[in-house]
Motif scaffolding. Structure first.
Motif, PDB file in Angstrom:
ATOM      1  N   PHE A 227      -8.822  39.978  25.860  1.00 31.72           N
ATOM      2  CA  PHE A 227      -8.665  39.006  24.779  1.00 31.72           C
ATOM      3  C   PHE A 227      -7.445  39.306  23.911  1.00 31.72           C
ATOM      4  N   TRP A 234      -5.904  34.613  21.508  1.00 34.46           N
ATOM      5  CA  TRP A 234      -6.510  34.939  20.213  1.00 34.46           C
ATOM      6  C   TRP A 234      -5.996  34.040  19.100  1.00 34.46           C
ATOM      7  N   VAL A 356     -14.688  37.204  28.400  1.00 29.76           N
ATOM      8  CA  VAL A 356     -13.614  36.566  27.639  1.00 29.76           C
ATOM      9  C   VAL A 356     -14.116  35.292  26.990  1.00 29.76           C
ATOM     10  N   TYR A 359     -15.894  36.234  23.781  1.00 25.02           N
ATOM     11  CA  TYR A 359     -14.982  36.465  22.654  1.00 25.02           C
ATOM     12  C   TYR A 359     -14.418  35.145  22.140  1.00 25.02           C
ATOM     13  N   ASP A 360     -14.139  34.230  23.063  1.00 23.75           N
ATOM     14  CA  ASP A 360     -13.669  32.911  22.687  1.00 23.75           C
ATOM     15  C   ASP A 360     -14.709  32.202  21.814  1.00 23.75           C
TER      16      ASP A 360
END
Length: 458
Positions: A227, A234, A356, A359-360
């Motif tokens: 990320f 990000w 990922v 985190y998104d």
């Protein structure tokens, strides 16, 4: 003797769908249609359940915050688990929790006199299920199609999903006005049960094995490296942490209040949300044939129209005007959503999709509980109109800021994504050939509703 006549030819299910649409893709699309039919009506129903129980705008915000707070708390764990366990099992378990929590919410409302804390608790359970479901679902979808057909597949998936949202929002608003919100919540519970059964039938036998990780914390660190080393990733997630928060506050709190006070109740608001869904279908149809070269530049420009619904509620526009701006914003955000999913599919290795994606989602929804919880107090302090204009202004400002990031402007479409297990390549600045040495790493919706998709949703 003449041989018996051959039975009439019946096309198989495989022939009724495009060659690139495999069994898993078809099941995922069908299940998403079913859950969106129920959940779009249920979102309106939960807000009006609070209002009919005597709650205020602040109470509506608290219930909305109770749904999104578990997303912030459990998304990263859900993403790590989805990259360690069979993703379809995580999805089915999450659907079961959603079904039970929504069924209990429906019984509570139908029985009469629901308490605020009870509605918050049940909504929080539904949000917990969503926290584990979203990363697994996005990872499963991304791995179900090949790179050559990714743009078309994601556009068709989102068109089907958002088309169901049109019917769900319009029908939900009408049913709430006719028979009350409790029955709409019951329909949502049934939809989760049926969708969970479809997802249990997903075929994971041919899915490429993922290498064992070094533990949950190691998996989370590995996802964090993926990320943070990509500025395009990000920066857009930070943008959407603001965009999702203010759009969510406007839709979940201010929209129902404006509908009650100025538009005539839940049915016009359901119609406006349905027009947003119609716009997403138009955007998906466009993306079936349009493959912009600069994926994120085009997508980010299309985030600006998300300011229009808040501005329309601030005026407030008549119902037809609000429907028009909702349609435009739906079309634009769908262009972003398809480009975002295509970028994730192109840039992120398959075995790390869910982490990922987590985190998104985590970054995108991190501010949503706070925004929905303070929406009522902000309205009391500055007035509803000023609060809505502030929502519109924030969307414009943060979107303009993201366009300053070079990778967002320069990342380009490549012929095919990285192979599963291979290191992800950095954003192509547009001047390198696709097979050139990329050098050091330089650096995603749904709506649902959106990760950066949270506004565009899976």
């Amino acid at each position: 003797m003449k041989p018996p006549a051959a039975p009439p030819h019946r096309p198989s299910a495989r022939r009724l769908r495009p060659a690139w649409a495999g069994r898993n893709y078809s099941l995922l699309t069908g299940a998403a249609v079913i859950t969106n039919l129920g959940s779009h009506g249920a979102l309106i129903a939960s807000a009006f359940a609070v209002l009919e129980a005597g709650g205020s705008g602040a109470d509506v915000g608290l219930v909305a915050a109770a749904r999104t707070l578990p997303l912030v708390l459990f998304l990263l764990i859900g993403g790590a688990l989805a990259d360690r366990m069979p993703r379809h099992r995580v999805m089915v378990a999450a659907n079961a929790l959603n079904c039970v929590s929504q069924a209990a919410f429906a019984v509570l409302v139908l029985a009469g006199d629901p308490q605020l804390w009870q509605m918050m608790l049940l909504t929080a359970l539904c949000g917990t299920g969503t926290a584990f479901f979203n990363p697994a679902a996005e990872g499963m979808l991304l791995s179900s199609v090949g790179g050559e057909h990714a743009n078309r597949a994601f556009a068709l998936f989102r068109m089907a999903m958002n088309g169901a949202g049109i019917g769900g929002a319009a029908l939900g608003g009408a049913l709430i006005a006719a028979i009350g919100p409790g029955w709409v919540l019951a329909v949502d519970a049934a939809a989760f049960a049926l969708a969970g059964a479809l997802r249990a039938a997903l075929d994971v036998g041919r899915t490429a094995g993922r290498p064992p990780g070094g533990g949950l914390l190691a998996d989370l660190r590995e996802g964090w490296v993926e990320f943070r080393t990509r500025p395009w990733l990000w920066s857009i997630v930070l943008q959407f942490s603001v965009v999702v928060a203010v759009v969510g506050a406007a839709e979940a709190v201010y929209g129902p209040l404006v509908a009650r006070d100025r538009l005539g109740g839940p049915a016009p608001w359901g119609l406006a949300l349905a027009c947003f869904g119609a716009g997403t279908i138009a955007g998906a149809v466009l993306m079936m044939v349009w493959k912009p070269r600069r994926l994120l530049l085009v997508g980010t420009v299309c985030v600006f129209p998300l300011a229009l619904p808040s501005a329309g509620l601030a005026v407030p526009l008549p119902v037809w005007g609000l429907c028009a701006v909702m349609f435009v914003s739906g079309t634009a955000i769908e262009v972003f959503g398809v480009n975002w999913m295509t970028t994730m599919h192109q840039e992120i290795p398959e075995e790390k999709f869910s982490r990922v994606s987590a985190y998104d989602w985590f970054g995108s929804v991190s501010m949503l509980p706070l925004a929905t919880a303070v929406a009522g107090p902000v309205e009391s302090a500055v007035g509803r109109t000023a609060a809505l204009w502030g929502c519109a202004a924030l969307v414009v400002v943060v979107t303009a800021a993201v366009l300053l990031v070079p990778d967002v402007r320069r990342l380009t479409r490549r012929p095919s994504p990285p192979k599963a297990g291979s290191p992800a390549r950095p954003a192509d600045a547009g001047s390198r050939p696709a097979d050139a040495d990329p050098g050091p790493a330089a650096g995603e919706a749904p709506g649902s509703a959106a990760p950066a998709g949270a506004a565009a949703g899976v």
